[in-house]
Design an enzyme around this catalytic site. Sequence first.
Site, short mmCIF file in Angstrom:
data_model
loop_
_atom_site.label_atom_id
_atom_site.label_comp_id
_atom_site.label_asym_id
_atom_site.label_seq_id
_atom_site.Cartn_x
_atom_site.Cartn_y
_atom_site.Cartn_z
N HIS A 135 -42.16 -73.50 41.76
CA HIS A 135 -42.19 -74.92 42.10
C HIS A 135 -41.53 -75.85 41.09
CE1 HIS A 135 -46.36 -75.43 39.90
NE2 HIS A 135 -45.54 -74.63 39.25
N HIS A 136 -41.03 -75.32 39.98
CA HIS A 136 -40.46 -76.20 38.95
C HIS A 136 -38.94 -76.39 39.06
CE1 HIS A 136 -44.20 -76.55 36.86
NE2 HIS A 136 -44.27 -75.25 36.56
N ALA A 137 -38.24 -75.50 39.74
CA ALA A 137 -36.78 -75.60 39.79
C ALA A 137 -36.35 -76.94 40.40
CB ALA A 137 -36.20 -74.45 40.59
N ASP A 177 -43.78 -80.33 39.86
CA ASP A 177 -42.79 -81.39 39.68
C ASP A 177 -41.54 -81.21 40.53
OD1 ASP A 177 -42.13 -79.16 38.13
OD2 ASP A 177 -41.28 -80.34 36.48
#
Length: 397
Positions: A135-137, A177
Amino acid sequence: MGAEQGVARPPAVVWDESVLAYDLGGDHPLNPLRLDLTIKLATALGVLDGVDPVAPAHATDPELERVHDPAYLAAVRAAPSTAWDLGHGLGTTDNPVFDRMHEASSLVVGGSLAAARQIASGAADRAVSIAGGLHHAMRDRAAGFCVYNDCAVAISWLLDNGFDRVAYVDTDVHHGDGVQAAFYDDPRVLTVSLHQSPLSLWPGTGRPTELGGPNAEGTAVNVALPPGTPDRGWLRAFHAVVPSLLTAFRPQVLVTQCGVDSHREDPLADLSLTVDGHRAIYRALRHLADTTANGKWLALGGGGYELVRVVPRSWTHLLATVLDRDVDPRVPLPASWISHVSKTAPNWPLPTAMTEGADTSFAPWDGSGGDPVDEAVRATRRAVFPLHGLDPEDARD
């Protein structure tokens, strides 16, 4: 053509050993061993009996470009043969370059897309891919062990394939994020993240005042929990915020990132949940999918870096919950699995059962508490509830 309306469809499990190629190498915390041990444990317990896994295919460039820049894809492809000046967050300690990185990363995305297709086609109402949840890419860079953002790609695809309102709930210890950024100004997507406070944990975002862009104010929701929050506090916060917002938003499908780095033994963060707390979270998500999202639930993995004691048990509970094959927490760990782990990780102290004996009961939020968890709940409710026509001070909302 989708399956007949009103007929229950067996949930889908997306899995193939080829996803283990997403391997950042060496002593990197994101070790694919955690996935392998999860599937072996779920298999040994009978959770996957009779389940024919759906094998993922590599996501195509047009699919990846739903959320990533073409230049970034080119950089990822070239990275294994590029000696310096990689840029795009590649070649760092968090995101080291590895052989066939693009292929391995696009396969993880393909797994989440395969799960989304199962739901959109009507083949299944629920689908799970434990290899997903990266989920951060971001659009043009890797971050936090994540090369491509499979969560965001799957949500984008769902929006173009029969769904107008998607709710995303992120239970990882780190702020979701990358997914929030992808849909920050899109009123069709509600992103809810419960995570350790950005004052004490990377990536330093996820404050309750991050509410969405000018066209989508109120569709980004963040619950920033204090370090040390245990099961009872986490669950109180979740139930004080998430059910009311999902009911108000009326999603057509629920997408969840089910990272388990919120566990008290996780080496990279400071929340204090247990395997029993994780099981309670999954059961709550299943209930919300059934009551607010027409029973449609796409569940993805995520973080989790205690590779043997935590991730396999927690995600076996996730698989079991999606499949409606809930595992009694008192069930002992199978001797065959313990024997396998003892050979793979001979010095690792092993648990004996699917529980830690934790009490997951909690006092529902009533608006009067003053401890740090209650303050976190109050901050989020006051920031976002009025934007959905809800009363932040009324515990009935």
